[in-house]
Design an enzyme around this catalytic site. Structure first.
Site, PDB file in Angstrom:
ATOM      1  N   GLU A 228     -34.310   1.132  11.500  1.00  0.00           N
ATOM      2  CA  GLU A 228     -33.243   1.801  12.268  1.00  0.00           C
ATOM      3  C   GLU A 228     -32.531   2.687  11.255  1.00  0.00           C
ATOM      4  OE1 GLU A 228     -32.820   1.504  15.383  1.00  0.00           O
ATOM      5  OE2 GLU A 228     -33.607  -0.437  15.969  1.00  0.00           O
ATOM      6  N   CYS A 262     -24.305   5.253  13.268  1.00  0.00           N
ATOM      7  CA  CYS A 262     -25.583   5.974  13.351  1.00  0.00           C
ATOM      8  C   CYS A 262     -25.673   6.735  14.663  1.00  0.00           C
ATOM      9  CB  CYS A 262     -26.728   4.997  13.212  1.00  0.00           C
ATOM     10  SG  CYS A 262     -26.582   3.610  14.333  1.00  0.00           S
TER      11      CYS A 262
HETATM   12  P1  NAP Z   1     -28.072   2.507   2.696  1.00  0.00           P
HETATM   13  O1  NAP Z   1     -27.517   2.986   1.455  1.00  0.00           O
HETATM   14  O2  NAP Z   1     -29.490   2.811   3.015  1.00  0.00           O
HETATM   15  O3  NAP Z   1     -27.854   0.913   2.708  1.00  0.00           O
HETATM   16  C1  NAP Z   1     -28.350   0.084   3.735  1.00  0.00           C
HETATM   17  C2  NAP Z   1     -28.920  -1.185   3.129  1.00  0.00           C
HETATM   18  O4  NAP Z   1     -30.105  -0.866   2.410  1.00  0.00           O
HETATM   19  C3  NAP Z   1     -27.969  -1.854   2.120  1.00  0.00           C
HETATM   20  O5  NAP Z   1     -28.127  -3.251   2.229  1.00  0.00           O
HETATM   21  C4  NAP Z   1     -28.495  -1.343   0.797  1.00  0.00           C
HETATM   22  O6  NAP Z   1     -28.186  -2.206  -0.279  1.00  0.00           O
HETATM   23  C5  NAP Z   1     -29.991  -1.320   1.067  1.00  0.00           C
HETATM   24  N1  NAP Z   1     -30.752  -0.400   0.235  1.00  0.00           N
HETATM   25  C6  NAP Z   1     -30.366   0.806  -0.237  1.00  0.00           C
HETATM   26  N2  NAP Z   1     -31.371   1.374  -0.936  1.00  0.00           N
HETATM   27  C7  NAP Z   1     -32.409   0.512  -0.891  1.00  0.00           C
HETATM   28  C8  NAP Z   1     -33.723   0.524  -1.445  1.00  0.00           C
HETATM   29  N3  NAP Z   1     -34.197   1.564  -2.137  1.00  0.00           N
HETATM   30  N4  NAP Z   1     -34.526  -0.531  -1.220  1.00  0.00           N
HETATM   31  C9  NAP Z   1     -34.070  -1.575  -0.513  1.00  0.00           C
HETATM   32  N5  NAP Z   1     -32.851  -1.661   0.039  1.00  0.00           N
HETATM   33  C10 NAP Z   1     -32.023  -0.613  -0.149  1.00  0.00           C
HETATM   34  O7  NAP Z   1     -27.278   3.012   3.961  1.00  0.00           O
HETATM   35  P2  NAP Z   1     -25.710   2.988   4.177  1.00  0.00           P
HETATM   36  O8  NAP Z   1     -25.072   4.074   3.415  1.00  0.00           O
HETATM   37  O9  NAP Z   1     -25.222   1.594   3.945  1.00  0.00           O
HETATM   38  O10 NAP Z   1     -25.634   3.279   5.753  1.00  0.00           O
HETATM   39  C11 NAP Z   1     -25.602   4.566   6.242  1.00  0.00           C
HETATM   40  C12 NAP Z   1     -26.915   4.976   6.846  1.00  0.00           C
HETATM   41  O11 NAP Z   1     -27.405   3.972   7.732  1.00  0.00           O
HETATM   42  C13 NAP Z   1     -26.735   6.192   7.692  1.00  0.00           C
HETATM   43  O12 NAP Z   1     -27.817   7.058   7.516  1.00  0.00           O
HETATM   44  C14 NAP Z   1     -26.728   5.638   9.098  1.00  0.00           C
HETATM   45  O13 NAP Z   1     -27.043   6.556  10.096  1.00  0.00           O
HETATM   46  C15 NAP Z   1     -27.713   4.527   8.990  1.00  0.00           C
HETATM   47  N6  NAP Z   1     -27.505   3.557  10.051  1.00  0.00           N
HETATM   48  C16 NAP Z   1     -28.440   3.454  11.024  1.00  0.00           C
HETATM   49  C17 NAP Z   1     -28.252   2.573  12.078  1.00  0.00           C
HETATM   50  C18 NAP Z   1     -29.256   2.447  13.183  1.00  0.00           C
HETATM   51  O14 NAP Z   1     -29.180   1.492  13.966  1.00  0.00           O
HETATM   52  N7  NAP Z   1     -30.208   3.357  13.320  1.00  0.00           N
HETATM   53  C19 NAP Z   1     -27.108   1.781  12.103  1.00  0.00           C
HETATM   54  C20 NAP Z   1     -26.177   1.915  11.086  1.00  0.00           C
HETATM   55  C21 NAP Z   1     -26.392   2.802  10.054  1.00  0.00           C
HETATM   56  P3  NAP Z   1     -26.997  -1.831  -1.306  1.00  0.00           P
HETATM   57  O15 NAP Z   1     -25.740  -1.795  -0.520  1.00  0.00           O
HETATM   58  O16 NAP Z   1     -27.056  -2.954  -2.280  1.00  0.00           O
HETATM   59  O17 NAP Z   1     -27.351  -0.498  -1.885  1.00  0.00           O
END
Ligand code: NAP
Length: 454
Positions: A228, A262
């Protein structure tokens, strides 16, 4: 290494947590592995009873849990209370519906008796974001656990207190030890967990780069993944829209959670005939938002979750204005120790500008002007994302015709895009694959197994 809770409303560190080393991680994975057969063998009705208890625990502890959300990521306290209530609702939904969704399906074939039986896949890792720190986890955990899977949570590093509180909810509800565990690990240890033979699948909600990394590791290990990811949802305003309704929902859909959703409306695609009127009404409505302490019930506009995210957003705004867009309102960080960004609107956003093609994960609306309905649809579908989208028109048949043509996972007419346990949720294109919620969500992490008997 450690993780820190920092209150985004004032920049103060609330608490620090040690992260786990590899040795401890492996001990926990082994304990979960040992807990798996008994949980999978438990009758589904007993698993559902425990899920109902989880709903009660959420409601009993609602105020404290909501406060932990607000303190860690800045959401308005009243919205945090609503988030906890929504989590209790999804637990009850799957407790009620899970047995129906996973009942044997009898199929006529050349067998004396043939059927599809839905069996748990095993241990599922959930890598989750901070923006809805309880809801994102419960919408995964409720169906996964009811189906007989084990849940492992790697939560975002800025919400460790929420992550641990979620594990406590399941413990207090009486779930057996190690059926749901919060892993206190950094993102750099996620690949180790996915590759581990005691883990069978992974779901990630988060950014595109995180999705690519997780899906690549899962692919190399031949494990199922659900993603997602981000979105840049279109909010199409046609010339026959009810402007009062449209503007009020535009504000809710863009500025709720300080724009960090999102499925927030991100691209306001407005036909020329009503564009000036819409932008002026939108500006007036946005100017009434009241920023402030998210615990204060008079506050209507929250800080962003982290200072670095606020600064990244501002850079996207500056680059877009430099390329020729117009700042209608806001477009500057608040002069405040908290991570506040002004509620903002950018008009005349055009192809080639950063905000046109990128997701803006914060309180900045962009307005893209379209010649007519066909042009609006082409602009909407020109995005690499495909999470949600909405159409605003007094003619609901016209709206549905357009909604069906939108390239996205969830299309709404005269309503803001939202998640509902009864309806499938997920995206297409760079917004990910797989579905959460409804019968589709619970069937992502089960083995649809054919049983054929002569
Ligand atoms: P993020 O940086 O990707 O973090 C999300 C999760 O992934 C965190 O637990 C993060 O851990 C982990 N993570 C980051 N890089 C990783 C990697 N290379 N390998 C494994 N795990 C990794 O995203 P965010 O800034 O928290 O959230 C914003 C994004 O999420 C936006 O693009 C938003 O649209 C999207 N989102 C989508 C939905 C949906 O349902 N489609 C819902 C909510 C948000 P750490 O915190 O330890 O880095």
């Amino acid at each position: 290494m450690s993780m820190r809770s920092i209150n985004p409303a004032n920049g103060e560190t609330v608490q620090e947590y040690d992260t786990w080393d590899n040795v401890y991680l492996h001990q926990v994975l082994e304990a979960c592995h040992e807990a798996r057969p008994a949980w999978a063998a438990k009758p589904i009705d007993e698993r559902c009873d425990l899920m109902r208890k989880a709903a009660s625990v959420l409601r009993q502890r609602k105020q404290a849990l909501a406060k932990s959300i607000t303190v860690e990521m800045g959401k308005l306290y009243k919205d945090a209370l609503a988030e906890i209530e929504k989590c209790a609702g999804v637990c009850e939904y799957y407790a009620d519906m899970g047995p129906k969704f996973l009942a044997d399906e009898m199929i006529e074939s050349d067998a004396g008796r043939s059927l599809v039986a839905y069996q748990p896949m095993g241990t599922v890792l959930a890598v989750m974001p901070w923006n809805y720190p309880f809801w994102q986890v419960f919408r995964f955990a409720a169906p996964a656990l009811v189906a007989g899977n084990l849940g492992l949570l790697k939560h975002a590093s800025n919400v460790p207190a929420c992550a641990l509180a979620i594990e406590d909810v399941f413990r207090e509800a009486g779930f057996p030890d190690n059926v749901f565990r919060t892993l206190m690990i950094p993102a750099s240890m996620v690949a180790t967990v996915i590759e581990d033979p005691r883990v069978h699948a992974v779901t990630l909600t988060g950014s595109e780069p995180a999705g690519i990394s997780v899906a690549s590791t899962a692919g190399k290990s031949l494990k199922k993944s659900v993603l997602e990811l981000g979105g840049s949802d279109a909010f199409i305003v046609l010339e026959d829209a009810d402007l009062e309704l449209t503007v009020s929902q535009a504000v809710a859909s863009r500025y709720l959670n300080s724009g960090q959703s999102c499925i927030a409306a991100k691209r306001f695609i407005v036909v020329d005939e009503v564009a000036d009127t819409f932008v002026e009404s939108f500006r007036q409505a946005v100017s009434k938002l009241v920023p402030g302490d998210p615990m204060d019930e008079n506050t209507t506009f929250a800080p962003m979750a982290r200072h670095d995210l606020r600064d990244e957003l501002h850079q996207q705004v500056i680059d877009t204005i430099t390329a020729g867009a117009t700042a209608v309102i806001g477009c500057v960080p608040e002069d405040h120790p908290g991570a506040f960004y002004q509620a903002s609107i950018l008009d005349h956003v055009k192809p080639g500008m950063r905000a046109y093609g990128e997701e803006l994960f914060g309180p900045v609306a962009i307005v893209i002007r379209a010649r007519d309905e066909a042009d609006a649809l082409a602009i909407a579908n020109g995005s690499r994302y495909g999470l949600g989208g909405s159409v605003w028109t007094r003619d609901s048949e016209r709206g549905e015709r357009l909604a069906r043509q939108l390239e996205c996972g969830c299309a709404f007419v005269n309503g803001m895009v939202k998640s509902d346990p009864r309806l499938p949720f997920g995206g297409v294109k760079a917004s990910g694959y797989g579905r959460e919620l409804s019968s589709h969500g619970i069937r992502e992490f089960v083995n649809a197994k054919t049983v054929w008997v002569r």
